[in-house]
Design an enzyme around this catalytic site. Sequence first.
Site: not given
Length: 499
Positions: A143, A239, A273
């Site tokens: 992403n 993460e 995210c």
Amino acid sequence: MTHAIAPERATQDIINPATGEVVATVTAHTKEDTREAFAVARRAQKRWAKTSFRQRRKIFLKFHNLVIDNRDKIMDTIQAENGKNRLSALEEVLDVAMTARHYAYRAEKLLKPKGRRPAVPVLTSTREEYAPKGVVGAIAPFNYPLTLAVSDAIPAILAGNTVVLKPDSQTPLSALLAAELLSEAGLPDGIFNVITGRGSEVGQAITEECDYLMFTGSTETGRSLAEQVAPRLIDYSMELGGKNPLIVADDADIERAVNGIWPACFGNSGQLCISIERIYVHRKVADKFIPAFVNRVKQLKVGGGTDWNIDMGSLISAEHADLVERFVDDAVSKGATVLTGGKRLRELGDAFYAPTVLADVPESADLHRDEVFGPVVYIEVVDSNDEAVRRANDTEYGLNSSVWASPSTGKKLASRLESGTVNINEGYAPAWSAMDAPMGGWKASGVGRRHGDHGITKYTESRNVTQTRFMNVVNNGIDSQTWATTLATTLKLGRDILR
């Protein structure tokens, strides 16, 4: 690793999801290739660890300038392999430049030996030293193919480590371009190694070889990787996923909220995210906020290409668009209302999905709690700010939150939210961009932090070096009872000094 591909090597096409066109072909490296890269990185790390902080800083400040100077080329590359809009690509350029500059200036101060309070003042002295971990293995997602591949590598390298990076197999070009710019900035060979290929090959080898693992991706994959490295007792930072909430309080500036919230939901096509997937709006302002917000989302311009006026690009693939479609269709079939969007935009391409706002989403719908990772947000009306906080915290995730309220209300609510970052009157960008503050997830949203001091010290092993002066602390020839009395007096004196 280079772009050159030997004729006998397996390859992989890189496809622009917005157009379906093949934009490049890269090598599909193997486990053996990855192990060889680690061997190279280990040899290089011994030399690199001896490089002065002054030289490290010089290289990364030059890299900072090269990133800025080559921003158009970098953005073109990001968009070609990822399909995101131009402004979202610019975010990556700015993030990498800011990270390089921040840690270039902070690394020496943070990692130089520090004096610590000794156990027995005068008789002993203690300092803490920081040694690099060795070779950091990094696994990055699709992403943010530049940011999440390079911004984590920068502090690792400045701390004296080398890096073996596996970019996502769909988006390796940005990392390869960054490697070229780092080389141009003066980074020696073997320090930043980009290995393209499948996770089953390259990713598996990284978990078997690395001295520290840096991963960004889904919670499910994070748990699996943690299990894989656990037997070797190496440390890691991750993460992971998020189901990020946003609160519109009863005293929010509604006009500001309407114009500012949509990027938090649909920036990078919702493939972020820390993007917002849930909005809790106070009943007092719901009738004003909801129609205005929906109308603003309807005005968003979706498309491919480099036009700065495009608000949202494509998803990473038609397959990911299929997943988003299934989430929305499931919610609608169970009673959710589509306020806008809720459909594929096949006239633009198979990977495009409309920015979608839902209401009346039942708890039985998959997207009520599961991360969609796409341009979908749902709204719930609540009767109080307290209820909004309770609902916001009712999740296994805790990555990012947002509060839209007056300054005083915003601060009070922010301190009650269970997430690693909280933005007041913004969605995600200011907290993410605060390089001097830590960023990461609570609960199932991650382990460890990037940014801040921990963003570089995590890549080091601490060493306690304590020197004893004059005589030994134990077995020093002094009568034991006399020595016990002396130590007690000394410790008491030390306690009083520390008050």
